[in-house]
Design a protein around this motif. Sequence first.
Motif, PDB file in Angstrom:
ATOM      1  N   GLN A  34       0.830  -1.209   0.000  1.00 22.46           N
ATOM      2  CA  GLN A  34       0.000   0.000   0.000  1.00 22.46           C
ATOM      3  C   GLN A  34       0.864   1.259   0.000  1.00 22.46           C
ATOM      4  OE1 GLN A  34      -2.303  -0.946   3.459  1.00 22.46           O
ATOM      5  NE2 GLN A  34      -3.937  -1.925   2.273  1.00 22.46           N
ATOM      6  N   ALA A  35       1.938   1.257   0.796  1.00 18.69           N
ATOM      7  CA  ALA A  35       2.842   2.411   0.838  1.00 18.69           C
ATOM      8  C   ALA A  35       3.526   2.616  -0.510  1.00 18.69           C
ATOM      9  CB  ALA A  35       3.877   2.221   1.951  1.00 18.69           C
ATOM     10  N   LEU A  36       3.970   1.541  -1.141  1.00 22.00           N
ATOM     11  CA  LEU A  36       4.603   1.650  -2.463  1.00 22.00           C
ATOM     12  C   LEU A  36       3.621   2.182  -3.500  1.00 22.00           C
ATOM     13  CD1 LEU A  36       6.661  -1.661  -2.496  1.00 22.00           C
ATOM     14  CD2 LEU A  36       7.593   0.660  -2.641  1.00 22.00           C
ATOM     15  N   ALA A  37       2.389   1.712  -3.450  1.00 20.01           N
ATOM     16  CA  ALA A  37       1.374   2.190  -4.393  1.00 20.01           C
ATOM     17  C   ALA A  37       1.137   3.688  -4.201  1.00 20.01           C
ATOM     18  CB  ALA A  37       0.077   1.405  -4.209  1.00 20.01           C
ATOM     19  N   ARG A  38       1.023   4.126  -2.948  1.00 16.27           N
ATOM     20  CA  ARG A  38       0.837   5.562  -2.673  1.00 16.27           C
ATOM     21  C   ARG A  38       2.009   6.371  -3.203  1.00 16.27           C
ATOM     22  NH1 ARG A  38      -1.082   3.889   2.173  1.00 16.27           N
ATOM     23  NH2 ARG A  38       0.927   4.140   3.171  1.00 16.27           N
ATOM     24  N   THR A  39       3.223   5.915  -2.939  1.00 16.63           N
ATOM     25  CA  THR A  39       4.430   6.610  -3.380  1.00 16.63           C
ATOM     26  C   THR A  39       4.464   6.748  -4.894  1.00 16.63           C
ATOM     27  OG1 THR A  39       5.670   5.824  -1.472  1.00 16.63           O
ATOM     28  CG2 THR A  39       6.961   6.511  -3.379  1.00 16.63           C
TER      29      THR A  39
END
Length: 81
Positions: A34-39
Motif C-alpha cells: 500500500q505504501a509503495l502504491a501511494r508513493t
Amino acid sequence: MSAAPQPGIVKRSVSIAGHRTSISLETEFWEALQALARTRGQSVQALVGAVDAAREGRNLSSAIRVFVLEACQTATTGRTD
C-alpha cells in the motif's frame, strides 16, 4: 474441514486483467505494498497488475513479496539494478 487461516496472513481479492483473484500475504507485506502504491501514485490493484505482468512463472503472492523486498533494497541501497 478447511484449514484455518495462518496467523498474520490476510487474504484479499483484486481484479487483474478483468478477472478476480485472491492473494494471501502477511499484514506487513500488504502495508508495504500500500505504501509503495501511494508513493508511485497508483492503486494497489494497479500495482498488483504490474507485478502480475512481470512475475515470470512465480505464484502471485511470492512475486509480490519479492517485489516489495526489491523495492526496500533499492530504497536502502539506492541501487537500481
